[in-house]
Design a protein around this motif. Structure first.
Motif, PDB file in Angstrom:
ATOM      1  N   LEU B 171     -28.201  65.191  32.459  1.00  0.00           N
ATOM      2  CA  LEU B 171     -28.979  63.955  32.523  1.00  0.00           C
ATOM      3  C   LEU B 171     -30.227  64.155  33.368  1.00  0.00           C
ATOM      4  N   GLY B 174     -32.728  66.171  31.643  1.00  0.00           N
ATOM      5  CA  GLY B 174     -33.317  65.496  30.486  1.00  0.00           C
ATOM      6  C   GLY B 174     -34.292  64.407  30.860  1.00  0.00           C
ATOM      7  N   THR B 175     -34.051  63.725  31.981  1.00  0.00           N
ATOM      8  CA  THR B 175     -34.884  62.571  32.302  1.00  0.00           C
ATOM      9  C   THR B 175     -36.040  62.921  33.215  1.00  0.00           C
ATOM     10  N   GLN B 176     -36.221  64.209  33.488  1.00  0.00           N
ATOM     11  CA  GLN B 176     -37.281  64.514  34.426  1.00  0.00           C
ATOM     12  C   GLN B 176     -38.654  64.381  33.802  1.00  0.00           C
ATOM     13  N   ASP B 177     -39.629  64.413  34.679  1.00  0.00           N
ATOM     14  CA  ASP B 177     -41.027  64.121  34.334  1.00  0.00           C
ATOM     15  C   ASP B 177     -41.506  64.850  33.088  1.00  0.00           C
ATOM     16  N   ARG B 180     -40.028  68.324  29.403  1.00  0.00           N
ATOM     17  CA  ARG B 180     -38.675  68.040  28.903  1.00  0.00           C
ATOM     18  C   ARG B 180     -37.919  69.360  28.920  1.00  0.00           C
ATOM     19  N   LEU B 242     -31.997  60.653  41.203  1.00  0.00           N
ATOM     20  CA  LEU B 242     -32.559  60.116  39.967  1.00  0.00           C
ATOM     21  C   LEU B 242     -33.062  58.693  40.186  1.00  0.00           C
TER      22      LEU B 242
END
Lengths: 82, 315
Positions: B171, B174-177, B180, B242
């Motif tokens: 997660l 995947g959700t980083q700035d 991708r 996060l």
């Protein structure tokens, strides 16, 4: 490259190889780590050094044949995919 | 087999939790599914018996039907007996072989948890400073199951926390700035890396236990359980990272690092140093100091690994 299970296995194989390659008469005797040296008295708790010597001797005795097989597998794998 | 032990072990605690009283009572209840299974088979055999009885009764009356029953009955009975003996044999074989490779009965102990235990243990991992009694309770030389003792090591929390850590890592990646960075094989890489560090840690501890010649009841599974508790803190840290960025990550991870340090020292001290203290004889200073250093080193390795395995996930 991350530290993965495969690299751990490889490192373990190299370490066991390194222990197995120590020669009893040419090397271990000269630094005082021979079989007959440093055996403690009866009932005395073994120290770190005698435990280490015990470990080295055990690895050299037990792992001789398995190491040949595992090493050849590793060599073939590295030649194919490495 | 342990449940009997558990029930016996639970008796001193019955005063505290009346709900636990149901466990010995439910012991026959636990046998109920078994009973159900037995019932169906016995109903079947009862059917056979009835048939046989009918045949027996009918024997003097009509010879043909009794002949058929006489022929059919022993054969089917024999087949049934043969089949059941074969099945029992196969089951025994499988049981024996599984037990040889995986210590199933030992592993069952580590998963004997319930919700109350998990809640208490998580609380202990977050705030271990006020807990007084760290001794694992024993019932006739066998340790009491985690359900009845907060101090007992379990594998449920480590296993679940490990899986959750891998998912949370996915997660976070995947959700980083802008970049991708997530791809499915990264999950496998994370799992492999975490497992490798865990294995390395266990091997190092086992080697040092051997070198210092400590006779302790600490098994390898115990070690895995104790070392697995650090994933709880790692998950919390990454989730906070996060939500609140780097500050939240460092605050929560720092808190959990201190907590797990205290937790590990207080737990392992009893396991590693207890034998020396219990011997009664004045222990030689050097050896005792080595044990102390070992305890400290194991505890100090936890925060380092917690940081090492999570810092690349938060940015």
């Amino acid at each position: 490259m991350a530290f993965t299970l495969y690299s751990l296995l490889q490192a373990a194989l190299l370490c066991v190889n390194a222990i197995a390659v120590l020669h009893e008469e040419r090397f271990l005797k000269n630094i005082g780590w021979g079989t007959d040296q440093g055996i403690g008295g009866f009932g005395e708790e073994p120290g770190i050094k005698s435990q280490l010597m015990n470990l080295i001797r055990s690895v050299r005795t037990v792992m001789r044949v398995p190491l040949i097989i595992v090493n050849s597998i590793a060599i073939v794998l590295l030649l194919l995919f490495g | 087999m342990y449940t009997a032990g558990l029930a016996a072990a639970g008796t001193p605690r019955l005063r505290k939790w009346p709900s636990k009283r149901r466990i010995p009572v439910s012991q026959p209840g636990m046998a109920d599914p078994h009973q159900l299974f037995d019932d169906t088979s016995s109903a079947q055999s009862r059917g056979y018996g009835a048939q046989r009885a009918a045949g027996g009764l009918g024997y003097p009356a009509s010879s043909t039907s009794s002949q058929a029953a006489f022929l059919a009955d022993p054969v089917s009975n024999m087949a049934m007996a043969y089949g059941s003996s074969l099945a029992a044999q196969g089951k025994e074989l499988v049981d024996k072989n599984i037990d040889r490779f995986i210590p199933v009965t030992k592993l069952k102990y580590y998963f004997a948890v319930d919700t109350v235990y998990v809640g208490k243990k998580l609380g202990l991992l977050i705030f271990p400073y006020l807990h007084q009694d760290w001794e694992v309770q024993y019932q006739q030389d066998t340790p009491v199951a985690p359900r009845f003792d907060v101090n007992a090591p379990d594998l449920y929390i480590p296993a679940m926390a490990f899986i959750t850590y891998i998912l949370v890592a996915g997660l976070a990646l995947g959700t980083q700035d802008s970049a991708r960075r997530f791809s499915p094989d990264l999950l496998g890489l994370q799992a492999s890396s975490a497992l490798a560090w865990l294995a390395l840690e266990v091997l190092a501890i086992l080697l040092s236990l051997y070198l210092v010649t400590i006779n302790t009841d600490l098994t390898t599974i115990d070690l895995v359980a104790f070392l697995g508790y650090k994933y709880v803190g790692m998950i919390s840290g990454v989730l906070m990272g996060l939500l609140f960025g780097k500050t939240g990550y460092y605050l929560v991870l720092g808190w959990f690092c201190i907590s797990i340090f205290v937790f590990m020292i207080r737990t392992l001290r009893l396991k590693i140093l207890a034998e020396a203290a219990a011997e009664g004889v004045p222990v030689r200073g050097a050896r005792n100091q080595l044990r102390m250093y070992l305890t400290m080193a194991v505890a100090a390795a936890q925060p380092l690994l917690m940081y090492w395995l999570t810092f690349h996930l938060v940015r």
